[in-house]
Design an enzyme around this catalytic site. Structure first.
Site, PDB file in Angstrom:
ATOM      1  N   LYS A 185      23.106  34.143 -51.722  1.00  9.91           N
ATOM      2  CA  LYS A 185      23.631  35.496 -51.494  1.00  9.91           C
ATOM      3  C   LYS A 185      25.144  35.427 -51.369  1.00  9.91           C
ATOM      4  O   LYS A 185      25.685  34.988 -50.360  1.00  9.91           O
ATOM      5  CB  LYS A 185      23.051  36.139 -50.230  1.00  9.91           C
ATOM      6  CG  LYS A 185      23.289  37.657 -50.278  1.00  9.91           C
ATOM      7  CD  LYS A 185      23.315  38.346 -48.952  1.00  9.91           C
ATOM      8  CE  LYS A 185      24.624  38.283 -48.250  1.00  9.91           C
ATOM      9  NZ  LYS A 185      25.745  38.968 -48.942  1.00  9.91           N
ATOM     10  N   GLY A 238      30.547  31.401 -42.826  1.00 10.10           N
ATOM     11  CA  GLY A 238      31.045  32.729 -42.476  1.00 10.10           C
ATOM     12  C   GLY A 238      31.395  32.789 -41.001  1.00 10.10           C
ATOM     13  O   GLY A 238      31.843  31.797 -40.425  1.00 10.10           O
ATOM     14  N   GLU A 261      28.686  26.714 -41.175  1.00  6.51           N
ATOM     15  CA  GLU A 261      30.114  26.380 -41.235  1.00  6.51           C
ATOM     16  C   GLU A 261      30.870  27.651 -40.891  1.00  6.51           C
ATOM     17  O   GLU A 261      30.812  28.628 -41.636  1.00  6.51           O
ATOM     18  CB  GLU A 261      30.447  25.864 -42.644  1.00  6.51           C
ATOM     19  CG  GLU A 261      31.727  25.055 -42.671  1.00  6.51           C
ATOM     20  CD  GLU A 261      32.937  25.930 -42.857  1.00  6.51           C
ATOM     21  OE1 GLU A 261      33.489  26.412 -41.837  1.00  6.51           O
ATOM     22  OE2 GLU A 261      33.327  26.146 -44.008  1.00  6.51           O
ATOM     23  N   CYS A 295      38.815  28.404 -44.090  1.00  3.92           N
ATOM     24  CA  CYS A 295      38.229  28.031 -42.795  1.00  3.92           C
ATOM     25  C   CYS A 295      39.015  26.890 -42.164  1.00  3.92           C
ATOM     26  O   CYS A 295      39.124  26.803 -40.951  1.00  3.92           O
ATOM     27  CB  CYS A 295      36.773  27.669 -42.953  1.00  3.92           C
ATOM     28  SG  CYS A 295      36.487  26.483 -44.250  1.00  3.92           S
ATOM     29  N   GLU A 392      40.573  33.372 -34.646  1.00  3.08           N
ATOM     30  CA  GLU A 392      40.762  33.065 -36.064  1.00  3.08           C
ATOM     31  C   GLU A 392      41.212  34.333 -36.784  1.00  3.08           C
ATOM     32  O   GLU A 392      40.494  35.328 -36.799  1.00  3.08           O
ATOM     33  CB  GLU A 392      39.449  32.558 -36.680  1.00  3.08           C
ATOM     34  CG  GLU A 392      39.621  32.134 -38.121  1.00  3.08           C
ATOM     35  CD  GLU A 392      38.331  31.650 -38.771  1.00  3.08           C
ATOM     36  OE1 GLU A 392      37.290  32.315 -38.609  1.00  3.08           O
ATOM     37  OE2 GLU A 392      38.374  30.612 -39.450  1.00  3.08           O
TER      38      GLU A 392
HETATM   39  P1  NAD Z   1      30.544  37.460 -42.380  1.00  7.43           P
HETATM   40  O1  NAD Z   1      29.989  36.364 -41.554  1.00  7.43           O
HETATM   41  O2  NAD Z   1      30.167  38.865 -42.007  1.00  7.43           O
HETATM   42  O3  NAD Z   1      30.120  37.290 -43.922  1.00  7.43           O
HETATM   43  C1  NAD Z   1      29.804  36.079 -44.526  1.00  7.43           C
HETATM   44  C2  NAD Z   1      28.506  36.236 -45.318  1.00  7.43           C
HETATM   45  O4  NAD Z   1      27.453  36.567 -44.419  1.00  7.43           O
HETATM   46  C3  NAD Z   1      28.532  37.335 -46.372  1.00  7.43           C
HETATM   47  O5  NAD Z   1      27.787  36.953 -47.496  1.00  7.43           O
HETATM   48  C4  NAD Z   1      27.832  38.487 -45.663  1.00  7.43           C
HETATM   49  O6  NAD Z   1      27.245  39.409 -46.548  1.00  7.43           O
HETATM   50  C5  NAD Z   1      26.776  37.748 -44.878  1.00  7.43           C
HETATM   51  N1  NAD Z   1      26.260  38.478 -43.725  1.00  7.43           N
HETATM   52  C6  NAD Z   1      26.925  39.354 -42.918  1.00  7.43           C
HETATM   53  N2  NAD Z   1      26.093  39.833 -41.960  1.00  7.43           N
HETATM   54  C7  NAD Z   1      24.894  39.238 -42.158  1.00  7.43           C
HETATM   55  C8  NAD Z   1      23.637  39.315 -41.497  1.00  7.43           C
HETATM   56  N3  NAD Z   1      23.430  40.100 -40.426  1.00  7.43           N
HETATM   57  N4  NAD Z   1      22.610  38.561 -41.962  1.00  7.43           N
HETATM   58  C9  NAD Z   1      22.783  37.752 -43.013  1.00  7.43           C
HETATM   59  N5  NAD Z   1      23.946  37.661 -43.701  1.00  7.43           N
HETATM   60  C10 NAD Z   1      24.993  38.382 -43.275  1.00  7.43           C
HETATM   61  O7  NAD Z   1      32.087  37.326 -42.418  1.00  7.43           O
HETATM   62  P2  NAD Z   1      33.133  38.480 -42.820  1.00  7.43           P
HETATM   63  O8  NAD Z   1      32.878  39.771 -42.113  1.00  7.43           O
HETATM   64  O9  NAD Z   1      33.141  38.553 -44.284  1.00  7.43           O
HETATM   65  O10 NAD Z   1      34.445  37.853 -42.247  1.00  7.43           O
HETATM   66  C11 NAD Z   1      34.681  37.976 -40.845  1.00  7.43           C
HETATM   67  C12 NAD Z   1      35.384  36.777 -40.317  1.00  7.43           C
HETATM   68  O11 NAD Z   1      34.573  35.606 -40.489  1.00  7.43           O
HETATM   69  C13 NAD Z   1      36.676  36.416 -41.038  1.00  7.43           C
HETATM   70  O12 NAD Z   1      37.730  37.175 -40.612  1.00  7.43           O
HETATM   71  C14 NAD Z   1      36.814  34.975 -40.681  1.00  7.43           C
HETATM   72  O13 NAD Z   1      37.353  34.847 -39.404  1.00  7.43           O
HETATM   73  C15 NAD Z   1      35.375  34.478 -40.667  1.00  7.43           C
HETATM   74  N6  NAD Z   1      35.029  33.835 -41.954  1.00  7.43           N
HETATM   75  C16 NAD Z   1      34.930  32.507 -41.969  1.00  7.43           C
HETATM   76  C17 NAD Z   1      34.667  31.883 -43.157  1.00  7.43           C
HETATM   77  C18 NAD Z   1      34.566  30.405 -43.224  1.00  7.43           C
HETATM   78  O14 NAD Z   1      34.902  29.825 -44.243  1.00  7.43           O
HETATM   79  N7  NAD Z   1      34.048  29.761 -42.208  1.00  7.43           N
HETATM   80  C19 NAD Z   1      34.520  32.598 -44.328  1.00  7.43           C
HETATM   81  C20 NAD Z   1      34.609  33.989 -44.276  1.00  7.43           C
HETATM   82  C21 NAD Z   1      34.866  34.593 -43.072  1.00  7.43           C
END
Ligand code: NAD
Length: 487
Positions: A185, A238, A261, A295, A392
């Site tokens: 996804k 994420g 991660e 990250c 972050e």
């Molecule tokens: P997020 O965790 O919401 O999104 C990451 C992924 O998770 C996306 O594919 C999203 O659709 C999915 N997702 C979101 N809610 C979900 C749920 N309830 N169940 C299953 N999947 C779900 O992150 P974001 O809102 O895109 O970014 C927010 C913050 O997260 C950023 O500002 C950053 O600090 C952090 N982030 C970290 C990384 C990393 O590399 N570790 C990457 C992106 C964002």
């Protein structure tokens, strides 16, 4: 027509989900509008998976896993297929670079670089296929005892928007090497290269149903994957907030295994004897490459009081002259912030940093215009209690903190909920290794930043996550051990 025009024209056609070897619309007809963050104009329309689409994709993946043409395929054949995917990624690196740049806002050279790194990841795991092996052990009983490494099954893989193709590859390549089937996804903001990866897997000869790609909203498609009884494992990159909901979903469904991660607030520690040019360059690219949406960004610079001013001056000069703008212009060094939600978040942190008393040594503002551009920002005189020192930001914002001695440097460096990566710059070998041991992080770099190689494990401690991706460590994420006793 240029490659950029070709790509734009291609995406005038609606894109489907990729299930059982072909693109299909979502059963509900739901779609996502995909926007180019450098122009804020629509780029594509992509099907948005809902729970019933996830059901169909899980059924396709399960059916593929039970068949014998993937997990039962001769290892040398599976190796060749992974190698072929790598070749196709490399052949299409320019096109993938353009798609990534248009969709994520990163520069063309960053997009191409990601495609090359994705190809390398498939090459590395092609080599792993024939290194999968069990062990034999001596036991008291007069028995032969050995272990088998078996694929874990159907894997849900949820990836973010900062490195859409590369994060997908870090997850899909080892899973395929181990004989698993996947539901990938991508982020709702950046699904295009994940769909293209699925096409290339099919073109390479991967059987239908082994790789399924489900663009869609996190709380809908992601949640349905996380709660599905037919999914055996979840791999996630994420935010911490989403990780918590995945853990809950796993606990309330079938206890699927998780690898996580989750980013960081990573410290780069510079002692007075360090090569300051090297340290300044490392800190600069560590925070401003890929717009700081990394990250493992070097988001906290911990500089000894004796050299802090010199370092900040160098960094401020470099940041002020950095070329920010059109990601497709080959002269651009920093492109557009990937999406409006992230842009708003960065702007909030810029304001908060100023309000809480950080000194703006460079940048500090949005650039204005239609695209999502932000100045590369250096906050000096940051103290550990400020929000920009602890949270972050995931953007091009560097927080500089001072220290007086080694113990204090370690205390500040480790005073974080995160522990993904860290670095120490010094010419004193003993200190370098002592500090490397003292830093709470999954990866420590000495006199460099951003060492990445498919052979080297990557992952964090504390809130930065569970498990290690890359290297042979990723094989542990996608296999389970069966112990066999022979009387
Ligand atoms: P997020 O965790 O919401 O999104 C990451 C992924 O998770 C996306 O594919 C999203 O659709 C999915 N997702 C979101 N809610 C979900 C749920 N309830 N169940 C299953 N999947 C779900 O992150 P974001 O809102 O895109 O970014 C927010 C913050 O997260 C950023 O500002 C950053 O600090 C952090 N982030 C970290 C990384 C990393 O590399 N570790 C990457 C992106 C964002």
């Amino acid at each position: 027509m240029s490659l950029v025009d070709d790509v734009r024209v291609h995406y005038q056609q609606p894109q489907g989900l990729f299930v059982a070897g072909k693109q299909v619309p979502a059963a509900s007809g739901a779609t996502l509008e995909i926007v180019n963050p450098a122009t804020s104009e629509p780029l594509a329309r992509v099907a948005a998976a809902q729970a019933q689409d996830v059901d169909l994709a899980v059924a396709a993946a399960r059916e593929a896993f039970e068949r014998d043409d993937w997990r039962g395929l001769a290892p040398s054949k599976r190796e060749q297929l992974l190698w072929r995917i790598a070749e196709l990624l490399q052949e299409h690196a320019d096109e993938l670079g353009v798609i990534e740049s248009l969709n994520n806002g990163k520069t063309l050279s960053e997009g191409r670089g990601d495609a090359g790194a994705a190809a390398d990841c498939f090459r590395y795991y092609a080599g792993s296929v024939r290194r999968l092996r069990g062990e034999t052990m001596d036991v008291d009983a007069p028995s032969l005892v050995y272990t088998l490494r078996e694929p874990i099954g159907v894997c849900g893989q949820i990836v973010p928007w900062n490195y859409p193709l590369l994060m997908a590859s870090w997850k899909v390549a080892p899973a395929l090497a181990c004989g698993c089937c996947v539901l990938l996804k991508p982020s709702e903001w950046t699904p295009l290269t994940a769909l293209r990866l699925a096409d290339l897997c099919k073109q390479a000869g991967v059987p239908d149903g082994v790789v399924n790609v489900l663009p869609g909203d996190g709380p809908v498609a992601g949640e349905a994957i996380a709660r599905h009884m037919g999914v055996d494992k979840l791999a996630f990159t994420g935010s911490v907030a989403t990780a918590r909901s995945l853990l809950k979903a796993s606990a309330e469904s079938n206890l699927k295994k998780l690898s996580l991660e989750l980013g960081g607030k990573s410290p780069l520690v510079v002692f007075p004897d360090a090569d300051l040019d090297a340290a300044a360059k490392a800190a600069f690219w560590g925070i401003f490459a890929n717009k700081g949406e990394v990250c493992s960004a070097s988001s906290r610079l911990l500089a000894h009081r004796d050299i802090k001013e010199q370092l900040v001056d160098r960094l401020a000069k470099m940041a002020t002259t950095m070329r920010v703008g059109d990601p497709l212009d080959p002269g651009t060094e920093m492109g557009a912030i990937a999406n409006s939600k992230q842009y708003d978040k960065i702007i909030r942190y810029l304001e908060l940093g100023k309000q809480q008393g950080a000194r703006v040594a460079a940048g500090g503002q949005a650039l204005g215009g239609k695209g999502l551009f932000v100045q590369p920002t250096v906050f000096d005189d940051v103290t550990p209690d400020m929000t920009v020192a602890s949270e972050e930001i995931f953007g091009p914002v560097l927080s500089v903190l001072g220290f007086q001695h080694e113990e204090q440097a370690l205390e500040i460096a480790n005073a974080s909920m995160y522990g993904l990566v860290a670095a120490v710059f010094t010419k004193d070998v003993s200190r370098a290794h002592r500090v490397a041991r003292g830093l709470q992080a999954g990866v420590v770099w000495i006199n460099r930043w951003n060492g990445f190689d498919c052979a080297a494990p990557f992952g964090g401690v504390k809130y930065s996550g569970w498990g290690r991706e890359l290297g042979e460590h990723a094989i542990d994420l996608y296999t389970q051990t069966k112990c066999v006793w022979v009387a």
